[in-house]
Scaffold this motif. Structure first.
Motif, PDB file in Angstrom:
ATOM      1  N   UNK A 211       0.873  -1.182   0.065  1.00 51.09           N
ATOM      2  CA  UNK A 211      -0.227  -0.019  -0.081  1.00 51.09           C
ATOM      3  C   UNK A 211       0.928   1.463  -0.249  1.00 51.09           C
ATOM      4  N   UNK A 212       1.903   1.285   0.684  1.00 51.97           N
ATOM      5  CA  UNK A 212       2.670   2.528   0.659  1.00 51.97           C
ATOM      6  C   UNK A 212       3.584   2.508  -0.590  1.00 51.97           C
ATOM      7  N   UNK A 213       3.875   1.359  -0.954  1.00 50.01           N
ATOM      8  CA  UNK A 213       4.647   1.468  -2.414  1.00 50.01           C
ATOM      9  C   UNK A 213       3.755   2.107  -3.500  1.00 50.01           C
ATOM     10  N   UNK A 214       2.598   1.826  -3.120  1.00 48.55           N
ATOM     11  CA  UNK A 214       1.664   2.302  -4.324  1.00 48.55           C
ATOM     12  C   UNK A 214       1.139   3.925  -4.130  1.00 48.55           C
ATOM     13  N   UNK A 215       1.587   4.383  -2.939  1.00 48.94           N
ATOM     14  CA  UNK A 215       1.024   5.798  -2.726  1.00 48.94           C
ATOM     15  C   UNK A 215      -0.293   5.766  -2.189  1.00 48.94           C
ATOM     16  N   UNK A 216      -0.883   4.526  -1.440  1.00 51.84           N
ATOM     17  CA  UNK A 216      -2.186   4.540  -1.041  1.00 51.84           C
ATOM     18  C   UNK A 216      -2.236   4.443   0.217  1.00 51.84           C
ATOM     19  N   UNK A 217      -1.461   5.192   1.123  1.00 48.91           N
ATOM     20  CA  UNK A 217      -1.571   5.298   2.344  1.00 48.91           C
ATOM     21  C   UNK A 217      -2.701   6.382   2.859  1.00 48.91           C
ATOM     22  N   UNK A 218      -3.134   6.347   3.958  1.00 47.33           N
ATOM     23  CA  UNK A 218      -4.273   7.160   4.365  1.00 47.33           C
ATOM     24  C   UNK A 218      -4.078   8.611   4.333  1.00 47.33           C
TER      25      UNK A 218
END
Length: 295
Positions: A211-218
């Motif tokens: 999720x972090x690698x995809x830029x999908x953090x909160x």
């Protein structure tokens, strides 16, 4: 846009996309698989496209379009670094404020990017205005059900530790909203259908790393800014259901298809204009509403 309508912190999202740009290759297989499902819809039309816009594809869409023979592909992302990762023409801009002239593209593809937009109806309207007549719009968005095991585990753990909840997983739209959003934005022949990637992760930390690698953090503006309790994530992760040593975390998606209006496009038949009854075609007896089928 009023503050009450701003669900996401777009500046924070841009910074996180910038940070994720160098490591986006970690999640390339997932992005590529989702893009392939979406772009398969191009095989359903004989229309040939000249000028395509890749909205937030993170390096998965633009190369696939060029491989299909499209020479003019522009990649746009909120993050300049992420836009450049797709190669070719790159534009750093906000999906909520598109910088393109009317009629600029005959194909627009948004793969797993529009779920971070605050005003999705407004963004879809701008996309349609940037398209040439009879242009095609394709989009995939995560929908309700995506990351649900993680959402539920975090909520249960936080409730037990703090006695309350804070948003830690982004809200997602529902499947039923898809076609209505396209129609509201003025697209012709809107279609919304469901697709799914069955993803499994060897651990909760592997999921978080992706999720972090995809830029999908909160990036929810109402997120809790306090440091979370030390036990929150270990407790939540310990309750995630596992099977064969891995965690199932399916990516549920709505696939949107719509056309920019143009003269000569097929139109839906006028209500009541049918020349045959459905009951005859099915070989059944027609019943009036509320009428019992028992004799």
């Amino acid at each position: 846009m009023s503050d009450t309508m701003r669900i996401f912190d777009r500046n924070l999202l841009r910074l996180r996309r910038d940070h994720a740009a160098d490591g986006i290759g970690r999640v390339a297989p997932i992005l590529d698989a989702a893009a392939e499902l979406l772009l398969d819809r191009l095989d359903d039309t004989s229309r040939r496209f000249e000028h395509a816009l890749d909205l937030g594809g993170r390096g998965a869409v633009a190369p696939a379009l060029r491989a299909r023979g499209m020479a003019h592909v522009t990649s746009m992302d909120l993050s300049a670094r992420m836009a450049r990762s797709a190669g070719g023409m790159a534009v750093a801009a906000d999906e909520e404020w598109l910088p393109f002239a009317p009629g600029s593209f005959d194909l627009v593809v948004a793969n797993l990017s529009l779920h971070w937009v605050n005003d999705l109806p407004g963004a879809l309207l701008q996309i349609r205005q940037a398209m040439a007549p009879d242009g095609l719009f394709l989009a995939s968005l995560p929908i309700l059900g995506t990351l649900q095991p993680l959402r539920a585990a975090l909520a249960e753990a936080e409730a037990s530790l703090r006695g309350g909840l804070s948003p830690r997983v982004s809200p997602f739209p529902e499947l039923r909203d898809g076609a209505a959003l396209l129609q509201r934005a003025g697209f012709a022949m809107p279609v919304a259908d469901r697709d799914r990637l069955d993803l499994r992760f060897r651990s909760a930390m592997a999921l978080i790393a992706d999720l972090r690698a995809a830029g999908e953090r909160n990036a929810v503006r109402a997120r809790d800014f306090r440091i979370p309790p030390r036990a929150l994530f270990p407790l939540a992760f310990s309750t995630l259901p596992q099977e064969d040593g891995s965690i199932a975390m399916p990516l549920e998606m709505v696939m949107l298809t719509g056309w920019a209006p143009a003269a000569g496009q097929p139109q839906p038949a006028r209500r009541g204009s049918a020349q045959a009854r459905l009951a005859d075609a099915l070989g059944t007896t027609e019943q009036k509403a509320g009428e019992s089928t028992r004799h």
